[in-house]
Design a protein around this motif. Structure first.
Motif, PDB file in Angstrom:
ATOM      1  N   ALA A   1       0.830  -1.207   0.000  1.00  0.00           N
ATOM      2  CA  ALA A   1       0.000   0.000   0.000  1.00  0.00           C
ATOM      3  C   ALA A   1       0.864   1.256   0.000  1.00  0.00           C
ATOM      4  O   ALA A   1       0.542   2.239  -0.673  1.00  0.00           O
ATOM      5  CB  ALA A   1      -0.948  -0.011   1.200  1.00  0.00           C
ATOM      6  N   GLU A   2       1.965   1.208   0.736  1.00  0.00           N
ATOM      7  CA  GLU A   2       2.869   2.360   0.779  1.00  0.00           C
ATOM      8  C   GLU A   2       3.534   2.619  -0.568  1.00  0.00           C
ATOM      9  O   GLU A   2       3.871   3.757  -0.886  1.00  0.00           O
ATOM     10  CB  GLU A   2       3.945   2.146   1.848  1.00  0.00           C
ATOM     11  CG  GLU A   2       3.433   2.215   3.268  1.00  0.00           C
ATOM     12  CD  GLU A   2       4.470   1.829   4.295  1.00  0.00           C
ATOM     13  OE1 GLU A   2       5.627   1.487   3.925  1.00  0.00           O
ATOM     14  OE2 GLU A   2       4.135   1.855   5.496  1.00  0.00           O
ATOM     15  N   GLN A   3       3.726   1.580  -1.355  1.00  0.00           N
ATOM     16  CA  GLN A   3       4.450   1.697  -2.626  1.00  0.00           C
ATOM     17  C   GLN A   3       3.550   1.802  -3.851  1.00  0.00           C
ATOM     18  O   GLN A   3       4.031   2.020  -4.952  1.00  0.00           O
ATOM     19  CB  GLN A   3       5.382   0.487  -2.797  1.00  0.00           C
ATOM     20  CG  GLN A   3       6.529   0.465  -1.825  1.00  0.00           C
ATOM     21  CD  GLN A   3       7.517   1.569  -2.094  1.00  0.00           C
ATOM     22  OE1 GLN A   3       7.866   1.840  -3.235  1.00  0.00           O
ATOM     23  NE2 GLN A   3       7.956   2.240  -1.034  1.00  0.00           N
ATOM     24  N   ARG A   4       2.252   1.645  -3.685  1.00  0.00           N
ATOM     25  CA  ARG A   4       1.388   1.566  -4.861  1.00  0.00           C
ATOM     26  C   ARG A   4       1.305   2.866  -5.640  1.00  0.00           C
ATOM     27  O   ARG A   4       1.001   2.848  -6.828  1.00  0.00           O
ATOM     28  CB  ARG A   4       0.016   1.035  -4.501  1.00  0.00           C
ATOM     29  CG  ARG A   4      -0.882   1.992  -3.793  1.00  0.00           C
ATOM     30  CD  ARG A   4      -2.270   1.404  -3.644  1.00  0.00           C
ATOM     31  NE  ARG A   4      -2.902   2.013  -2.490  1.00  0.00           N
ATOM     32  CZ  ARG A   4      -3.845   1.453  -1.805  1.00  0.00           C
ATOM     33  NH1 ARG A   4      -4.271   0.251  -2.135  1.00  0.00           N
ATOM     34  NH2 ARG A   4      -4.379   2.066  -0.787  1.00  0.00           N
ATOM     35  N   HIS A   5       1.568   4.001  -5.005  1.00  0.00           N
ATOM     36  CA  HIS A   5       1.537   5.264  -5.750  1.00  0.00           C
ATOM     37  C   HIS A   5       2.755   5.369  -6.664  1.00  0.00           C
ATOM     38  O   HIS A   5       2.647   5.869  -7.778  1.00  0.00           O
ATOM     39  CB  HIS A   5       1.442   6.454  -4.798  1.00  0.00           C
ATOM     40  CG  HIS A   5       0.185   6.432  -3.986  1.00  0.00           C
ATOM     41  ND1 HIS A   5      -1.075   6.530  -4.558  1.00  0.00           N
ATOM     42  CD2 HIS A   5      -0.020   6.294  -2.651  1.00  0.00           C
ATOM     43  CE1 HIS A   5      -1.994   6.460  -3.611  1.00  0.00           C
ATOM     44  NE2 HIS A   5      -1.386   6.307  -2.449  1.00  0.00           N
ATOM     45  N   ALA A   6       3.888   4.877  -6.198  1.00  0.00           N
ATOM     46  CA  ALA A   6       5.099   4.879  -7.023  1.00  0.00           C
ATOM     47  C   ALA A   6       5.042   3.797  -8.098  1.00  0.00           C
ATOM     48  O   ALA A   6       5.628   3.947  -9.169  1.00  0.00           O
ATOM     49  CB  ALA A   6       6.325   4.689  -6.142  1.00  0.00           C
TER      50      ALA A   6
END
Length: 193
Positions: free
Chosen positions: A54-59
């Motif tokens: 979830a923390e990386q899904r924007h990147a």
């Protein structure tokens, strides 16, 4: 739904036993409790993996699909824990196993064939997916040990087996979606004669 836990500690386990859903009391190291514990450990690590995704899904927007596939697995692992705690209870069904197989097939199609063994690394998310895979195998072994002692019914064994396969493929897919090359195993050099 009412409250499930009104009191966190009961002191009933202080002598090394715990209660099952069918009313039996068993030692805390009973194979059934070992299996429940391994499934719980896997579920907790899967939660940590999901938080990282979830923390990386924007990147890496492609990780959102991995999250969508893995989130229901936490609920199904809780169902499996319920089946283990209440031997006559059946929550999982064959459609859950089929869902995992469908995803594995689709992701494998995207990834292409595996040409060598891979090592669990490349990024924290990839490594964590492999940790979850290993824990799924451990949970499967504990469930198999219990099955030898007290035969299990339902699709729980198939589900946990397929989940470990899914987590292996998920690790590979995470690498691809993050744009990270898989770490290929290199055999030790053979001594020269």
């Amino acid at each position: 739904m009412g409250f499930r836990l009104s009191k966190i500690y009961t002191r009933t386990g202080d002598t090394g036993e715990t209660g099952l859903g069918d009313g039996r009391r068993v030692p805390k190291d009973h194979p059934r409790i070992e299996a429940i514990g391994e499934v719980d450990t896997l579920n907790s690590q899967l939660g940590l993996l999901l938080a990282g995704l979830a923390e990386q899904r924007h990147a890496h927007p492609g990780l959102s699909e991995v999250i969508e596939v893995l989130e229901p697995c936490q609920h199904r692992l809780f169902d499996l824990g319920g089946e283990l705690a209440m031997p006559v209870y059946q929550a999982l069904n064959a459609s859950e196993v089929e869902r995992l197989e469908t995803v594995i097939d689709a992701w494998n199609e995207e990834l292409g064939p595996l040409e060598n063994f891979i090592l669990p690394g490349g990024s924290a998310l990839i490594a964590h997916a492999h940790i979850c895979r290993c824990l799924a195998r451990s949970a499967e072994r504990r469930c198999q040990q219990l099955n030898a002692l007290e035969p299990l019914t339902g699709v729980g064994l198939a589900y946990i087996n397929r989940l470990s396969d899914l987590l292996f493929v998920a690790a590979r897919l995470i690498a691809k979606r993050q744009g990270i090359a898989e770490i290929l195993w290199q055999a030790a050099a053979k001594p020269k004669a």
